[in-house]
Design a protein around this motif. Structure first.
Motif, PDB file in Angstrom:
ATOM      1  N   ALA A  60       0.838  -1.200   0.000  1.00  0.00           N
ATOM      2  CA  ALA A  60       0.000   0.000   0.000  1.00  0.00           C
ATOM      3  C   ALA A  60       0.873   1.250   0.000  1.00  0.00           C
ATOM      4  O   ALA A  60       1.866   1.333   0.729  1.00  0.00           O
ATOM      5  CB  ALA A  60      -0.917   0.004   1.218  1.00  0.00           C
ATOM      6  N   THR A  61       0.516   2.215  -0.814  1.00  0.00           N
ATOM      7  CA  THR A  61       1.218   3.504  -0.836  1.00  0.00           C
ATOM      8  C   THR A  61       0.568   4.499   0.116  1.00  0.00           C
ATOM      9  O   THR A  61       1.149   5.539   0.434  1.00  0.00           O
ATOM     10  CB  THR A  61       1.220   4.086  -2.257  1.00  0.00           C
ATOM     11  OG1 THR A  61      -0.132   4.158  -2.741  1.00  0.00           O
ATOM     12  CG2 THR A  61       2.038   3.215  -3.191  1.00  0.00           C
ATOM     13  N   TYR A  62      -0.647   4.194   0.534  1.00  0.00           N
ATOM     14  CA  TYR A  62      -1.348   5.001   1.533  1.00  0.00           C
ATOM     15  C   TYR A  62      -2.274   4.069   2.309  1.00  0.00           C
ATOM     16  O   TYR A  62      -2.811   3.099   1.753  1.00  0.00           O
ATOM     17  CB  TYR A  62      -2.176   6.112   0.875  1.00  0.00           C
ATOM     18  CG  TYR A  62      -3.122   6.784   1.855  1.00  0.00           C
ATOM     19  CD1 TYR A  62      -2.671   7.807   2.679  1.00  0.00           C
ATOM     20  CD2 TYR A  62      -4.450   6.359   1.993  1.00  0.00           C
ATOM     21  CE1 TYR A  62      -3.522   8.400   3.612  1.00  0.00           C
ATOM     22  CE2 TYR A  62      -5.300   6.942   2.920  1.00  0.00           C
ATOM     23  CZ  TYR A  62      -4.837   7.966   3.726  1.00  0.00           C
ATOM     24  OH  TYR A  62      -5.661   8.542   4.645  1.00  0.00           O
ATOM     25  N   ALA A  63      -2.474   4.384   3.589  1.00  0.00           N
ATOM     26  CA  ALA A  63      -3.436   3.619   4.393  1.00  0.00           C
ATOM     27  C   ALA A  63      -3.959   4.498   5.516  1.00  0.00           C
ATOM     28  O   ALA A  63      -3.256   5.371   6.031  1.00  0.00           O
ATOM     29  CB  ALA A  63      -2.791   2.361   4.970  1.00  0.00           C
ATOM     30  N   ASP A  64      -5.221   4.270   5.882  1.00  0.00           N
ATOM     31  CA  ASP A  64      -5.757   4.875   7.106  1.00  0.00           C
ATOM     32  C   ASP A  64      -6.568   3.830   7.867  1.00  0.00           C
ATOM     33  O   ASP A  64      -7.170   2.929   7.280  1.00  0.00           O
ATOM     34  CB  ASP A  64      -6.553   6.159   6.843  1.00  0.00           C
ATOM     35  CG  ASP A  64      -7.736   6.027   5.911  1.00  0.00           C
ATOM     36  OD1 ASP A  64      -8.550   5.094   6.094  1.00  0.00           O
ATOM     37  OD2 ASP A  64      -7.897   6.869   5.009  1.00  0.00           O
ATOM     38  N   VAL A  65      -6.539   3.962   9.171  1.00  0.00           N
ATOM     39  CA  VAL A  65      -7.203   3.031  10.083  1.00  0.00           C
ATOM     40  C   VAL A  65      -8.173   3.833  10.936  1.00  0.00           C
ATOM     41  O   VAL A  65      -7.803   4.853  11.522  1.00  0.00           O
ATOM     42  CB  VAL A  65      -6.186   2.312  10.992  1.00  0.00           C
ATOM     43  CG1 VAL A  65      -6.904   1.441  12.015  1.00  0.00           C
ATOM     44  CG2 VAL A  65      -5.215   1.476  10.160  1.00  0.00           C
ATOM     45  N   ARG A  66      -9.430   3.384  11.006  1.00  0.00           N
ATOM     46  CA  ARG A  66     -10.429   4.031  11.863  1.00  0.00           C
ATOM     47  C   ARG A  66     -10.952   3.005  12.875  1.00  0.00           C
ATOM     48  O   ARG A  66     -11.555   2.005  12.488  1.00  0.00           O
ATOM     49  CB  ARG A  66     -11.600   4.572  11.035  1.00  0.00           C
ATOM     50  CG  ARG A  66     -11.242   5.761  10.164  1.00  0.00           C
ATOM     51  CD  ARG A  66     -12.444   6.260   9.353  1.00  0.00           C
ATOM     52  NE  ARG A  66     -12.912   5.240   8.428  1.00  0.00           N
ATOM     53  CZ  ARG A  66     -14.074   4.597   8.537  1.00  0.00           C
ATOM     54  NH1 ARG A  66     -14.884   4.854   9.555  1.00  0.00           N
ATOM     55  NH2 ARG A  66     -14.429   3.696   7.649  1.00  0.00           N
ATOM     56  N   ILE A  67     -10.672   3.259  14.132  1.00  0.00           N
ATOM     57  CA  ILE A  67     -11.206   2.433  15.210  1.00  0.00           C
ATOM     58  C   ILE A  67     -12.375   3.204  15.812  1.00  0.00           C
ATOM     59  O   ILE A  67     -12.195   4.319  16.308  1.00  0.00           O
ATOM     60  CB  ILE A  67     -10.139   2.136  16.279  1.00  0.00           C
ATOM     61  CG1 ILE A  67      -8.965   1.373  15.640  1.00  0.00           C
ATOM     62  CG2 ILE A  67     -10.736   1.332  17.424  1.00  0.00           C
ATOM     63  CD1 ILE A  67      -7.776   1.188  16.568  1.00  0.00           C
ATOM     64  N   THR A  88     -27.560   0.866  22.309  1.00  0.00           N
ATOM     65  CA  THR A  88     -26.733  -0.021  21.493  1.00  0.00           C
ATOM     66  C   THR A  88     -25.294   0.461  21.455  1.00  0.00           C
ATOM     67  O   THR A  88     -25.008   1.654  21.615  1.00  0.00           O
ATOM     68  CB  THR A  88     -27.261  -0.120  20.049  1.00  0.00           C
ATOM     69  OG1 THR A  88     -27.155   1.160  19.412  1.00  0.00           O
ATOM     70  CG2 THR A  88     -28.700  -0.591  20.019  1.00  0.00           C
ATOM     71  N   GLU A  89     -24.403  -0.483  21.225  1.00  0.00           N
ATOM     72  CA  GLU A  89     -22.983  -0.182  21.069  1.00  0.00           C
ATOM     73  C   GLU A  89     -22.452  -0.972  19.883  1.00  0.00           C
ATOM     74  O   GLU A  89     -22.742  -2.169  19.726  1.00  0.00           O
ATOM     75  CB  GLU A  89     -22.206  -0.573  22.324  1.00  0.00           C
ATOM     76  CG  GLU A  89     -20.707  -0.340  22.210  1.00  0.00           C
ATOM     77  CD  GLU A  89     -19.953  -0.840  23.441  1.00  0.00           C
ATOM     78  OE1 GLU A  89     -19.065  -0.131  23.915  1.00  0.00           O
ATOM     79  OE2 GLU A  89     -20.278  -1.959  23.903  1.00  0.00           O
ATOM     80  N   SER A  90     -21.677  -0.303  19.044  1.00  0.00           N
ATOM     81  CA  SER A  90     -21.014  -0.948  17.920  1.00  0.00           C
ATOM     82  C   SER A  90     -19.536  -0.592  17.986  1.00  0.00           C
ATOM     83  O   SER A  90     -19.178   0.583  18.132  1.00  0.00           O
ATOM     84  CB  SER A  90     -21.626  -0.467  16.599  1.00  0.00           C
ATOM     85  OG  SER A  90     -20.952  -1.039  15.494  1.00  0.00           O
ATOM     86  N   PHE A  91     -18.670  -1.597  17.886  1.00  0.00           N
ATOM     87  CA  PHE A  91     -17.224  -1.381  18.030  1.00  0.00           C
ATOM     88  C   PHE A  91     -16.483  -2.204  16.992  1.00  0.00           C
ATOM     89  O   PHE A  91     -16.748  -3.390  16.807  1.00  0.00           O
ATOM     90  CB  PHE A  91     -16.775  -1.785  19.439  1.00  0.00           C
ATOM     91  CG  PHE A  91     -15.312  -1.568  19.709  1.00  0.00           C
ATOM     92  CD1 PHE A  91     -14.749  -0.305  19.602  1.00  0.00           C
ATOM     93  CD2 PHE A  91     -14.501  -2.629  20.072  1.00  0.00           C
ATOM     94  CE1 PHE A  91     -13.403  -0.102  19.861  1.00  0.00           C
ATOM     95  CE2 PHE A  91     -13.145  -2.439  20.343  1.00  0.00           C
ATOM     96  CZ  PHE A  91     -12.597  -1.168  20.240  1.00  0.00           C
ATOM     97  N   GLY A  92     -15.570  -1.554  16.278  1.00  0.00           N
ATOM     98  CA  GLY A  92     -14.814  -2.275  15.266  1.00  0.00           C
ATOM     99  C   GLY A  92     -13.798  -1.387  14.584  1.00  0.00           C
ATOM    100  O   GLY A  92     -13.548  -0.249  15.009  1.00  0.00           O
ATOM    101  N   VAL A  93     -13.218  -1.899  13.515  1.00  0.00           N
ATOM    102  CA  VAL A  93     -12.169  -1.180  12.796  1.00  0.00           C
ATOM    103  C   VAL A  93     -12.420  -1.243  11.298  1.00  0.00           C
ATOM    104  O   VAL A  93     -12.845  -2.273  10.766  1.00  0.00           O
ATOM    105  CB  VAL A  93     -10.775  -1.758  13.137  1.00  0.00           C
ATOM    106  CG1 VAL A  93     -10.694  -3.231  12.725  1.00  0.00           C
ATOM    107  CG2 VAL A  93      -9.661  -0.963  12.458  1.00  0.00           C
ATOM    108  N   GLY A  94     -12.178  -0.141  10.616  1.00  0.00           N
ATOM    109  CA  GLY A  94     -12.236  -0.081   9.165  1.00  0.00           C
ATOM    110  C   GLY A  94     -10.902   0.400   8.626  1.00  0.00           C
ATOM    111  O   GLY A  94     -10.326   1.367   9.159  1.00  0.00           O
TER     112      GLY A  94
END
Length: 545
Positions: A60-67, A88-94
């Motif tokens: 990858a030449t670029y990446a972003d992580v959203r938790i 409600t609660e939702s938790f994860g990573v994209g």
């Protein structure tokens, strides 16, 4: 189905319309669990770095992580009953990447180092597969890294700290007030949202944000037993980027007018009293005579007209034809911008986009691709001067940077260009509502948003409202009903002849602006002061053609 049953189902449906689809997702939790602080920010950084390093290692030449941790609460009542309470609660990573010139995205609800590494590798694999079919590589506008920074909605009272019982008691009091005033049915809702978002990118940003939104609302219905006719009136509240203090009005937040309204705070009990009186008046109100009228539009109404006729058609992806879901494309083609003189509205019309206004739904410090949010002009002195663009669109407009309006409704959704707050700047001359109508011979003063229809180019439209007051020879003479106005976007905004000043400026907005496929919801505000438009065509919605 009996008429009574139909009305009960209808008003319940109206209440449900206020609840965005994203709020119904997630795992049920106890209300007190929402007060847990969640994962430590240092742990989020370690996990994000694992994802970024894994993506780069795979090419990858670029990446972003959203938790992301997304908390939602809604309390729903009607008459004397509580219909639903949900937390409600939702938790994860994209994880989003660019590899071989193409975007790739993957997500997971398992937020461990090993799972984040696997998710990053999967995102790169998706990007490389996509690269085989793209016409041109992604051109990403440069963005400096901000290091470790944070931003929080400036709230006074966290809505999740307020006991559910207090919310239920308030809503049942609202319902009781309406029923005691003669309402036949009433339903009321309080929605609360907390987005805890952590963003990290290969640009060198590690951004921790804590975003709060709140929306109290109701619908009052009254049936005239003699005629069988019925009318409704919704609350004049606005969804806001505030805490529970929004429901604590202050004396200096009142805005004078035929109906008491508030800047930055909201008196739900006073509003429901007015609403109950309004529905009784609406039943007896005179049906409007079609024709040309001067319209005086309250901010509680005008926000929706701005949303549909200005904000949507200035989304760059719609302009280019890349996006057509929910709202179509746009009549505002690039040549109109490049001409430098396309007269969108009168000289008084100045439209600004931003994600900064305190109390607005769109207010954040940084967007979902790590761009610091800002303000920019879209319409200046009536002329189209810009659109809404993000990092991979900026080069199309010749911009050196993104405008910071990228958003995803959750960690499980890929971020893309979403509408920021789009607002009409107030006028410079101090004007009251009385000033706005004093020289109107034939007009209608409209408060509250209603039904609407607009074509797939965002050009020809029709808007209703909540309450309508007839203006004759500079004075309000009574209430009207069955009112809707029709125009095309350019004609309408060029008919703008007066805008009240900053003291009358208020925000309206929506929790559930839909876009994309798969669809996502975006919360957005639109501000304005009371505004007058001359010579607009009004139709009678009750008459058959």
């Amino acid at each position: 189905m009996k008429r009574k049953d139909f009305l009960q189902m209808s008003t319940l449906g109206l209440g449900a319309l206020f609840i965005p689809k994203s709020m119904l997702l997630g795992n049920p939790i106890d209300p007190l669990e929402a007060l847990n602080e969640g994962m430590d920010v240092s742990m989020k950084k370690q996990l994000a770095d694992a994802g970024l390093n894994a993506a780069k290692a795979k090419g990858a030449t670029y990446a972003d992580v959203r938790i992301g941790r997304y908390l939602n609460q809604f309390v729903v009542t009607r008459e004397k009953k509580v219909q639903n309470i949900a937390n409600t609660e939702s938790f994860g990573v994209g994880i989003r990447v660019i590899a071989n010139g193409s975007w790739g995205f993957a997500c997971s609800n398992r937020v461990t180092k090993d799972d984040i590494v696997k998710t990053a590798e999967r995102a790169v694999a998706v990007a490389k597969a996509n690269a085989k079919i793209i016409d041109a590589p992604v051109q990403l506008a440069p963005q400096k890294g901000f290091g470790e920074v944070s931003w929080k909605t400036p709230i006074e009272v966290n809505p999740f700290t307020v006991p559910v019982k207090d919310k239920v008691d308030l809503l049942l009091n609202v319902n009781s007030t309406a029923m005691d005033g003669g309402a036949s049915f009433v339903n009321s809702v309080i929605l609360a949202v907390n987005e805890q978002k952590y963003f990290a990118s290969t640009d060198g940003s590690y951004i921790d944000q804590d975003v709060h939104r709140l929306y109290p609302n109701f619908v009052v219905t009254k049936i005239d037993k003699a005629s069988g006719k019925f009318e409704t009136r919704r609350s004049l509240s606005s969804p806001v980027g505030m805490g529970y203090e929004y429901l604590t009005p202050t004396a200096d937040s009142k805005v004078a007018g035929i109906v008491t309204r508030y800047k930055n705070r909201y008196d739900i009990l006073e509003d429901v009293k007015n609403a109950t009186s309004n529905v009784a008046e609406k039943i007896k109100a005179k049906s409007v005579e079609p024709g040309k009228y001067d319209l005086i539009l309250d901010p509680s109404h005008l926000w929706l007209t701005i949303h549909e006729s200005v904000a949507h058609p200035t989304e760059l992806d719609r302009v280019l034809g890349y996006e057509a879901n929910y709202a179509g494309t746009s009549f505002l083609t690039l040549d109109k911008l490049h001409s430098g003189n396309f007269k969108f509205g009168s000289d008084l019309v100045n439209i600004v986009a931003d994600k900064l206004q305190t109390g607005s739904l769109g207010a954040v410090g940084y967007d979902d691709e790590g761009v610091k949010c800002k303000e920019w002009d879209i319409i200046k002195n009536g002329v189209l001067v810009n659109f809404q663009a993000i990092r991979d669109q900026a080069h199309i407009l010749g911009l050196s940077e993104s405008q910071g309006c990228c958003y995803a409704q959750s960690w499980a959704d890929v971020q893309f260009q979403r509408m920021p707050n789009v607002s009409l700047r107030p006028g410079k001359t101090k004007l009251s509502v009385d000033d706005m109508i004093k020289n109107v011979e034939k007009g209608i003063y409209i408060i509250g948003d209603g039904s609407f229809s607009i074509d797939q180019q965002r050009y020809n439209f029709q808007f209703g409202g909540q309450t309508f007051y007839e203006v004759k020879n500079g004075k309000i003479v009574g209430m009207l009903k069955d009112v809707a106005y029709q125009a095309n976007t350019q004609e309408f905004w060029n008919s703008c002849v007066a805008i009240a000043d900053e003291s009358d400026y208020r925000l309206g907005g929506a929790f559930n602006d839909g876009k994309g496929q798969p669809g996502q919801s975006n919360a957005v505000s639109h501000g304005s002061s009371t505004t007058r438009f001359n010579g607009v065509n009004v139709i009678n919605t009750a008459r058959k053609i």
